[in-house]
Scaffold this motif. Structure first.
Motif: not given
Length: 212
Positions: A48-58, A37-43
């Motif tokens: 912002a973070v990846t939704v659970s269970g998603r294919d990270k290559g797509k 899982n990956f994330s970035m600070r918005l403020d």
């Protein structure tokens, strides 16, 4: 309609950066079977973070959601990974961190088991230690702690807090039988740190094999 509590354009920019990183890391084989899982600070209040269970290559825009620093979804019905708590912990503890990356490469996973009993991987004398922020010489000592795995994220958060509260430097960490967390002031630095740790772990594993 109420205005969103975060900047929509900022989310779009950060979501694209997360998706780009996901494709690159998946191509390296570091995100098998929808892991990571990956994330970035918005403020100061949102991530912002990846939704659970998603294919990270797509990853696409619909695969990135917003949470607050208490891990609660914001303006969405999507579900974040339970491990989101480990991301928000880093953002709370380090005000300058802008991106957090969690991957499951083979080297990361094997090293996490091999060094679990020691509690950390100690890097000494490797030139690439200088790729980690704050390390300007190969003569430094760089510890990458290994925390025990658990499905209870509050336990893991507590272990990491205890490490930091003891005044120990923390640039990333492994979870036993799991993978690595690395971060940076922006996505570029987080990627650099992740790649440096991957290289260093492979070097240590090679040394173990060659010396056995």
């Amino acid at each position: 309609m109420n205005a969103l509590p975060y900047d929509r354009a900022q989310l779009a920019r950060k979501a694209q950066m997360i998706a780009d990183a996901g494709r690159e890391l998946a191509a390296l084989g570091w995100t098998p079977a929808t892991s990571s899982n990956f994330s970035m600070r918005l403020d100061p209040s949102h991530v912002a973070v990846t939704v659970s269970g998603r294919d990270k290559g797509k990853l696409g825009a619909e695969d990135i959601m917003v949470v607050d620093l208490d891990n609660q979804p914001v303006a969405t019905t999507a579900r974040p990974s339970a491990e989101t708590a480990l991301h928000t912990q880093i953002y709370r503890r380090f005000a300058d961190v802008g991106a957090v990356l969690h991957t499951h490469s083979r080297a990361q996973s094997v090293a996490s088991r091999l060094f679990a009993e020691a509690g950390a991987v100690r890097f000494e004398g490797w030139e690439l230690q200088k790729a980690i922020a704050g390390h300007s010489t190969h003569e430094s000592v760089l510890d990458l702690p290994v925390f025990p795995n658990t499905q209870d994220m509050s336990v893991l958060v507590g272990q990491i807090d205890a490490w930091l509260d003891a005044g120990k430097p923390l640039h990333g960490y492994l979870i036993n039988g799991h993978g690595i967390y690395a971060w940076g002031v922006d996505m570029a630095e987080a990627r650099r740190h992740l790649e440096a740790f991957e290289f260093l772990l492979n070097c240590e594993l090679d040394l173990r094999r060659l010396s056995s």
